[in-house]
Motif scaffolding. Structure first.
Motif, PDB file in Angstrom:
ATOM      1  N   GLY A 103      -4.656   7.598  19.547  1.00  0.00           N
ATOM      2  CA  GLY A 103      -3.523   8.056  18.752  1.00  0.00           C
ATOM      3  C   GLY A 103      -2.222   8.177  19.530  1.00  0.00           C
ATOM      4  N   GLU A 139      -7.554  -3.545  23.987  1.00  0.00           N
ATOM      5  CA  GLU A 139      -8.899  -3.102  24.362  1.00  0.00           C
ATOM      6  C   GLU A 139      -9.919  -4.239  24.424  1.00  0.00           C
ATOM      7  OE1 GLU A 139     -10.369   0.594  23.298  1.00  0.00           O
ATOM      8  OE2 GLU A 139      -8.475   1.328  22.482  1.00  0.00           O
ATOM      9  N   GLN A 149      -8.864   1.579  27.399  1.00  0.00           N
ATOM     10  CA  GLN A 149      -9.419   2.944  27.469  1.00  0.00           C
ATOM     11  C   GLN A 149     -10.341   3.059  28.676  1.00  0.00           C
ATOM     12  OE1 GLN A 149      -8.937   5.526  25.382  1.00  0.00           O
ATOM     13  NE2 GLN A 149      -8.349   4.696  23.398  1.00  0.00           N
TER      14      GLN A 149
HETATM   15  P1  ATP Z   1      -6.354   4.157  19.422  1.00  0.00           P
HETATM   16  O1  ATP Z   1      -7.009   3.834  20.694  1.00  0.00           O
HETATM   17  O2  ATP Z   1      -7.019   5.250  18.647  1.00  0.00           O
HETATM   18  O3  ATP Z   1      -6.023   2.955  18.583  1.00  0.00           O
HETATM   19  P2  ATP Z   1      -3.560   4.234  20.034  1.00  0.00           P
HETATM   20  O4  ATP Z   1      -2.933   4.860  21.206  1.00  0.00           O
HETATM   21  O5  ATP Z   1      -3.630   2.768  19.992  1.00  0.00           O
HETATM   22  O6  ATP Z   1      -4.971   4.850  19.836  1.00  0.00           O
HETATM   23  P3  ATP Z   1      -2.246   4.005  17.542  1.00  0.00           P
HETATM   24  O7  ATP Z   1      -3.364   3.302  16.873  1.00  0.00           O
HETATM   25  O8  ATP Z   1      -1.056   3.242  17.948  1.00  0.00           O
HETATM   26  O9  ATP Z   1      -2.770   4.791  18.783  1.00  0.00           O
HETATM   27  O10 ATP Z   1      -1.804   5.208  16.583  1.00  0.00           O
HETATM   28  C1  ATP Z   1      -0.660   6.005  16.804  1.00  0.00           C
HETATM   29  C2  ATP Z   1      -0.475   6.950  15.630  1.00  0.00           C
HETATM   30  O11 ATP Z   1      -0.200   6.210  14.459  1.00  0.00           O
HETATM   31  C3  ATP Z   1      -1.688   7.801  15.333  1.00  0.00           C
HETATM   32  O12 ATP Z   1      -1.251   9.097  14.996  1.00  0.00           O
HETATM   33  C4  ATP Z   1      -2.311   7.125  14.146  1.00  0.00           C
HETATM   34  O13 ATP Z   1      -2.976   8.058  13.345  1.00  0.00           O
HETATM   35  C5  ATP Z   1      -1.108   6.558  13.424  1.00  0.00           C
HETATM   36  N1  ATP Z   1      -1.440   5.320  12.701  1.00  0.00           N
HETATM   37  C6  ATP Z   1      -2.058   4.228  13.195  1.00  0.00           C
HETATM   38  N2  ATP Z   1      -2.173   3.264  12.256  1.00  0.00           N
HETATM   39  C7  ATP Z   1      -1.622   3.771  11.128  1.00  0.00           C
HETATM   40  C8  ATP Z   1      -1.418   3.255   9.804  1.00  0.00           C
HETATM   41  N3  ATP Z   1      -1.819   2.017   9.455  1.00  0.00           N
HETATM   42  N4  ATP Z   1      -0.819   4.069   8.907  1.00  0.00           N
HETATM   43  C9  ATP Z   1      -0.400   5.299   9.237  1.00  0.00           C
HETATM   44  N5  ATP Z   1      -0.553   5.835  10.478  1.00  0.00           N
HETATM   45  C10 ATP Z   1      -1.148   5.088  11.405  1.00  0.00           C
END
Ligand code: ATP
Length: 234
Positions: free
Chosen positions: A41, A160, A192
């Protein structure tokens, strides 16, 4: 140092009303391997999606070489020299390995031939006739990377690439990324697996709450373990 190949400044990103990226700053220099680290996130995937233009609601500066990517429609981003392998890999499951490798359009000079791909990925040569669905997770990941290499991009964005793969396959992907780096490829990857990241990358950006909160060079890694424990829980 030379000019960055990828230059990201003050990148803001939104999913609808939800403000997810709050000013991301990233530079990736030619030939570097750089990772985006951070908890679930933190905004790592969203950053890659914003660079590719898949996330349309974004503000700030994104430049690839001489191209302003904010002004570039998503279907033209590859032509600027960027290839993206999403977490879900995006191969054509119903097609064979060979078909997956002949479909990608050449977007730039220097795309690898199928023979070069087979040298780099001998297992894909062995599996040429197999359908995408029949491949192991590691083979699918390699095919997804190979497809992008066919197009002639200069910068690879990988989300990833080691997720869910057995340690021996993770090691194989590491060797592959090192081989690509040795050939001059520039790589930005979300990771990760901290051990994997620290084994292959020149530099790391640590993300938290939609921002880059730290930049760590390979040689600083040992001194920054406290910070990494705190922000990543490793
Ligand atoms: P992960 O390893 O869980 O993918 P990340 O660092 O890649 O983590 P992101 O997926 O970029 O994180 O998510 C960043 C934020 O955006 C999080 O709070 C997530 O809940 C939100 N988010 C991700 N995709 C969406 C979407 N399609 N609609 C709304 N919010 C989203």
């Amino acid at each position: 140092m030379s000019e960055p190949l990828l230059h990201v400044r003050g990148l803001q990103g939104f999913y609808g009303e939800s403000h997810v990226l709050h000013g991301v700053d990233i530079d990736v220099f030619p030939g570097e391997t750089v990772t985006l680290l951070g908890r679930n996130g933190a905004g790592k995937t969203t950053t890659l999606r914003a660079i590719m233009g898949i996330l349309r609601r974004r503000q700030g500066t994104i430049r690839m070489g001489g191209t302003d990517l904010l002004a570039t429609p998503p279907h033209r981003v590859a032509r600027a020299g960027i290839g993206y392998v999403p977490e879900e890999r995006g191969i054509f499951a119903s097609l064979s390995v060979a078909e997956n490798l002949t479909l990608p359009p050449k977007v730039a000079e220097g795309g690898m031939s199928v023979a070069e791909i087979h040298r780099l990925f001998p297992n894909l040569a062995e599996r040429a006739g197999s359908q995408g669905t029949k491949l192991s997770g590691g083979e699918q990941q390699m095919l997804a990377i190979a497809r992008v290499l066919r197009t002639g991009v200069k910068l690879l964005l990988l989300d990833e690439p080691t997720e869910g793969l057995a340690p021996v396959i993770v090691q194989r992907i590491g060797e592959l990324l090192r081989a690509l780096k040795a050939q001059g490829m520039t790589i930005l990857l979300v990771e990760q697996n901290f051990r994997f990241a620290s084994a292959i990358a020149d530099r790391h950006y640590v993300m938290e709450d939609g921002r880059v909160v730290a930049e760590i060079r390979r040689e600083e890694m040992a001194d920054k373990m406290d910070l990494l424990h705190e922000t990543l829980g490793v």
